[in-house]
Design a protein around this motif. Structure first.
Motif, mmCIF file in Angstrom:
data_model
loop_
_atom_site.group_PDB
_atom_site.id
_atom_site.type_symbol
_atom_site.label_atom_id
_atom_site.label_comp_id
_atom_site.label_asym_id
_atom_site.label_seq_id
_atom_site.Cartn_x
_atom_site.Cartn_y
_atom_site.Cartn_z
ATOM 1 N N ALA A 105 0.701 -1.207 0.096
ATOM 2 C CA ALA A 105 -0.205 -0.201 0.041
ATOM 3 C C ALA A 105 0.925 1.321 0.021
ATOM 4 C CB ALA A 105 -0.919 0.207 1.216
ATOM 5 N N SER A 106 0.481 2.348 -0.683
ATOM 6 C CA SER A 106 1.322 3.555 -0.623
ATOM 7 C C SER A 106 0.333 4.586 -0.056
ATOM 8 C CB SER A 106 1.133 3.988 -2.419
ATOM 9 O OG SER A 106 1.839 3.117 -3.182
ATOM 10 N N VAL A 107 -1.356 4.295 -0.117
ATOM 11 C CA VAL A 107 -2.044 5.255 0.318
ATOM 12 C C VAL A 107 -3.271 4.330 0.932
ATOM 13 C CG1 VAL A 107 -3.344 5.760 -1.917
ATOM 14 C CG2 VAL A 107 -3.190 7.554 0.064
ATOM 15 N N ALA A 108 -3.587 4.961 2.105
ATOM 16 C CA ALA A 108 -4.851 4.091 2.711
ATOM 17 C C ALA A 108 -5.777 5.339 3.442
ATOM 18 C CB ALA A 108 -4.368 3.052 3.863
ATOM 19 N N ILE A 109 -6.951 5.222 3.110
ATOM 20 C CA ILE A 109 -7.855 6.217 3.509
ATOM 21 C C ILE A 109 -9.262 5.495 4.023
ATOM 22 C CG2 ILE A 109 -9.432 8.279 3.031
ATOM 23 C CD1 ILE A 109 -7.589 8.475 0.452
ATOM 24 N N ALA A 110 -9.515 5.937 5.321
ATOM 25 C CA ALA A 110 -10.731 5.314 5.881
ATOM 26 C C ALA A 110 -11.563 6.605 6.412
ATOM 27 C CB ALA A 110 -10.637 4.537 7.004
ATOM 28 N N ILE A 111 -12.926 6.426 5.973
ATOM 29 C CA ILE A 111 -13.770 7.732 6.649
ATOM 30 C C ILE A 111 -15.019 6.767 7.161
ATOM 31 C CG2 ILE A 111 -15.208 9.464 5.738
ATOM 32 C CD1 ILE A 111 -12.999 10.146 3.785
ATOM 33 N N SER A 112 -15.508 7.306 8.266
ATOM 34 C CA SER A 112 -16.984 6.596 8.720
ATOM 35 C C SER A 112 -17.815 7.781 8.681
ATOM 36 C CB SER A 112 -16.506 6.091 10.187
ATOM 37 O OG SER A 112 -15.914 7.282 11.074
ATOM 38 N N SER A 113 -19.057 7.270 8.682
ATOM 39 C CA SER A 113 -20.347 8.044 8.789
ATOM 40 C C SER A 113 -21.213 7.052 8.996
ATOM 41 C CB SER A 113 -20.605 8.657 7.320
ATOM 42 O OG SER A 113 -20.892 7.651 6.360
ATOM 43 N N PRO A 114 -22.447 7.547 9.377
ATOM 44 C CA PRO A 114 -23.583 6.759 9.982
ATOM 45 C C PRO A 114 -23.901 5.854 8.798
ATOM 46 C CG PRO A 114 -24.022 9.031 10.802
ATOM 47 C CD PRO A 114 -22.937 9.017 9.773
ATOM 48 N N HIS A 115 -23.807 6.388 7.411
ATOM 49 C CA HIS A 115 -24.760 5.222 6.442
ATOM 50 C C HIS A 115 -23.330 5.508 5.262
ATOM 51 C CE1 HIS A 115 -28.436 5.874 8.119
ATOM 52 N NE2 HIS A 115 -28.224 7.135 8.264
ATOM 53 N N ARG A 116 -23.481 4.826 4.159
ATOM 54 C CA ARG A 116 -22.395 4.112 3.533
ATOM 55 C C ARG A 116 -22.290 5.326 2.455
ATOM 56 N NH1 ARG A 116 -26.487 0.622 2.143
ATOM 57 N NH2 ARG A 116 -27.334 0.599 0.140
ATOM 58 N N CYS A 117 -23.384 5.836 1.980
ATOM 59 C CA CYS A 117 -23.188 6.646 0.823
ATOM 60 C C CYS A 117 -22.364 7.830 1.185
ATOM 61 C CB CYS A 117 -24.615 7.208 0.512
ATOM 62 S SG CYS A 117 -24.652 8.154 -1.021
ATOM 63 N N GLU A 118 -22.658 8.580 2.074
ATOM 64 C CA GLU A 118 -21.557 9.659 2.741
ATOM 65 C C GLU A 118 -19.994 9.221 2.488
ATOM 66 O OE1 GLU A 118 -24.204 8.924 4.420
ATOM 67 O OE2 GLU A 118 -25.639 10.442 4.265
ATOM 68 N N ALA A 119 -19.874 8.126 3.263
ATOM 69 C CA ALA A 119 -18.484 7.557 3.534
ATOM 70 C C ALA A 119 -17.833 7.434 2.057
ATOM 71 C CB ALA A 119 -18.579 6.525 4.567
ATOM 72 N N GLN A 120 -18.520 6.605 1.336
ATOM 73 C CA GLN A 120 -17.988 6.174 0.018
ATOM 74 C C GLN A 120 -17.767 7.679 -0.872
ATOM 75 O OE1 GLN A 120 -21.308 3.594 -1.114
ATOM 76 N NE2 GLN A 120 -19.990 1.803 -0.586
ATOM 77 N N GLU A 121 -18.605 8.262 -0.923
ATOM 78 C CA GLU A 121 -18.564 9.708 -1.529
ATOM 79 C C GLU A 121 -17.326 10.318 -1.008
ATOM 80 O OE1 GLU A 121 -22.053 11.614 -1.598
ATOM 81 O OE2 GLU A 121 -23.195 10.234 -3.092
ATOM 82 N N ALA A 122 -17.273 10.621 0.295
ATOM 83 C CA ALA A 122 -15.981 11.193 0.769
ATOM 84 C C ALA A 122 -15.060 10.615 0.451
ATOM 85 C CB ALA A 122 -16.387 11.328 2.264
ATOM 86 N N VAL A 123 -14.703 9.154 0.634
ATOM 87 C CA VAL A 123 -13.370 8.572 0.241
ATOM 88 C C VAL A 123 -12.943 8.803 -1.169
ATOM 89 C CG1 VAL A 123 -12.283 6.179 -0.326
ATOM 90 C CG2 VAL A 123 -13.421 6.805 2.176
#
Length: 161
Positions: A105-123
């Motif tokens: 891995a060169s880069v790893a990003i994790a973002i949490s949110s109450p629902h998947r749509c916001e987390a996926q869009e934000a990533v």
């Protein structure tokens, strides 16, 4: 929004964790940094070194960065994410520096949110914004030991746009 305001139904403070490392990235640590009991989603992006590019065999990547500016730029990306997706809870962005062999891995990003749509869009936004704004440079080293510095087409200050 202060870091103690309620996000996703929890008074747990929000976190933005940004890191650069010459050591292999721990995907488990990145994921764990984003997990929150108030969130039902953690979206991950992991960018790895591929073994071929444009018909050439790649043996490793080499990354360099202007570290103080990377921290500043990625902090701004985190602020942008929170403005666009206010329900985002935790953001973790880790980037490798130095030598990165194939499949690591060169880069790893994790973002949490109450629902998947916001987390996926934000990533998705996060990796594109990182490539566009962070002063991190990548050199591909080929099987022949020839190498080539690569430019991100997303980068506004590279002269490519």
């Amino acid at each position: 929004m202060s870091s103690r305001e309620e996000v996703g139904g929890s008074m747990e403070p929000s976190r933005d964790l940004i890191g650069l490392s010459s050591e292999p990235l721990s995907i488990e640590r990145v994921y764990s940094s984003a997990v929150s009991p108030s969130c039902g989603a953690v979206a991950l992006f992991i960018g790895t070194t591929r073994e071929h590019f444009e018909g050439r065999r790649v043996i490793r990547l080499e990354y360099e960065a202007y570290e103080p500016m990377v921290q500043s730029e990625l902090s701004a990306v985190c602020r942008d994410i929170r403005a666009r997706w206010p329900m985002v809870k935790h953001i973790c962005i880790q980037h490798r520096l130095g030598l990165v062999p194939v499949a690591e891995a060169s880069v790893a990003i994790a973002i949490s949110s109450p629902h998947r749509c916001e987390a996926q869009e934000a990533v998705g936004y996060c990796i594109n914004a990182l490539k566009a704004s962070a002063p991190i440079w990548k050199k591909e080293v080929y099987e022949s030991e020839e190498s080539k510095w690569k430019e991100n087409p997303e980068c506004g200050w590279s002269g490519n746009s």
